[in-house]
Design an enzyme around this catalytic site. Sequence first.
Site, PDB file in Angstrom:
ATOM      1  CB  ALA A  19      97.054  48.241  60.650  1.00 27.59           C
ATOM      2  N   PRO A  68      98.295  46.446  66.649  1.00 31.65           N
ATOM      3  CG  PRO A  68      97.428  45.840  68.732  1.00 31.65           C
ATOM      4  CD  PRO A  68      98.134  46.953  68.032  1.00 31.65           C
ATOM      5  N   GLY A  69      95.874  45.861  65.424  1.00 38.06           N
ATOM      6  CA  GLY A  69      94.686  45.648  64.608  1.00 38.06           C
ATOM      7  C   GLY A  69      93.369  45.961  65.292  1.00 38.06           C
ATOM      8  CE  LYS A 117      92.678  53.714  67.462  1.00 39.95           C
ATOM      9  NZ  LYS A 117      93.897  53.158  68.100  1.00 39.95           N
ATOM     10  CD  GLU A 177     102.879  47.713  62.183  1.00 43.61           C
ATOM     11  OE1 GLU A 177     101.963  48.426  62.610  1.00 43.61           O
ATOM     12  OE2 GLU A 177     104.085  47.988  62.340  1.00 43.61           O
ATOM     13  CG  ASP A 235     105.574  44.096  54.005  1.00 46.53           C
ATOM     14  OD1 ASP A 235     105.382  44.693  52.941  1.00 46.53           O
ATOM     15  OD2 ASP A 235     106.520  43.320  54.187  1.00 46.53           O
ATOM     16  CG  ASP A 245      96.039  54.868  65.946  1.00 45.25           C
ATOM     17  OD1 ASP A 245      96.004  55.848  66.690  1.00 45.25           O
ATOM     18  OD2 ASP A 245      96.043  53.692  66.370  1.00 45.25           O
ATOM     19  CB  CYS A 279      97.132  56.565  72.780  1.00 48.24           C
ATOM     20  SG  CYS A 279      98.758  55.881  72.454  1.00 48.24           S
TER      21      CYS A 279
END
Length: 439
Positions: free
Chosen positions: A94, A96-97, A99, A117, A142, A161, A214
Amino acid sequence: MNKFYTLEGRGRSFRLICEPDECATLVELLEAEGFALDQLSAHPLLMRAAGGESALGSSLAARFGRLYIQDAASFIAPLALAPAPGDVVLDVCASPGGKSTFLAQLVGKHGTVIANEPNPQRLATLRQNVQRLSMANVASLDSPGEKLPLPDGSLNAVLLDPPCSGWGTADKHPRVKELWQGDKVEPLKILQRKLLREAVRVLAPGGRLVYSTCTTNVEENEAQVLYAANELGMRLEPLDAPSGFAVEEPALAEARGVVRVAAEESGSQGHFVARLVKPGETGGQAAEEFEYVRDAAVDAALEALERKGGEVIDLEDVPGAGRLPAGSLVAFKGQVRFLPHAALCLLQPRARWQGMALGRLTAGGFRVHSRCRTLMGSSPGPDALEVDEIGPLADLLAGRGVLLDTPAQTKPLPLYFRGLALGWLAVKGDGRRVLWTEK
Ligand SMILES: C[S@@+](CC[C@H](N)C(=O)[O-])C[C@H]1O[C@@H](n2cnc3c(N)ncnc32)[C@H](O)[C@@H]1O
């Protein structure tokens, strides 16, 4: 909405952090600082900005947590997952957040995002962003994504992702393709498959998984999606070409219906998005039975937290708590956190997770955090400070106090710009001066 300019794909892409009926006021706030704005066709919250008296990231809207700057192509995956208001969504990787917090807007106040994360520094960044944007419906977890503390078949919507070679970010990192090759990419491919397997495990029959990267690397994209289809029993569900983006053909013909964003033509980074569905019928539990199971699970989870030193707070002790969705307030070391009931029910006792901090317990009772808009009304009440111009906002952010022309105040004062909630001001001195403080 107000007038719009034609930036023709130029300018920084960002997301408005507000309810649909607040967009026009937030646009006014940005325009007052000289930004020229264009709306992206994909969704009403998505925009581009150019010009401005400062960088977009230093604008008043950004500093009050009312926008999030991100690459336009990263909007596509949450839109492809398309959660409904009220849904519970897991984001496996996730930070830095960008999405996760967009998903939190799509599921709305009554939905929940479990944002996972495992990297401690990146988890801290994710949590800062959740706090800055005031997203009480995000629970941050976490866990290694290969071993999630969630039951089998427990979610209807999962976003994956994963870490990738990032070849699509060559505009920002020109050497990325040369650095991320061969042996360096192999561990990523292995990790992506493990994460896919775990995401499929926690997904309920009929549930949707969106896989996005990406990178433009076929081995991390189409090949992984076909692995999920051929080895994990998932069904690839074709996506429509996203509105406002140029797309390329899939690199493998069998992977029909995946989205490959053509970076240059789209004015964004290169991105890959695919949607997979777990076969089977979504199991419908009778509503009453579910409520019973849920209440029992929440009670058990709260008792477990109390054994670990948490203090369950009575909602009546927190002004504005009636505006919160289904959840509990628990104080840890004086910090009062909102724990959404969906997360309390789903996350197993071994899970290490947090809800957003709303405020802290002091000798005088609950003290709200300046950024906690969740406890503010959607319009200013009689004891709020409402400003029409940006001057006082700039003064407040620069640490200068603003004098009130109302009777002396004792409690933190809600601050609004033309009806748009911005946060809480501390009252100083004789109760006639207010300050913005993060303490
Ligand atoms: C591509 S980034 C995620 C970007 C994020 N979804 C966003 O839009 O802001 C991938 C993330 O996966 C995290 N990660 C690395 N190993 C992981 C693992 N084993 N399980 C879950 N996440 C992992 C990385 O620390 C990184 O933050």
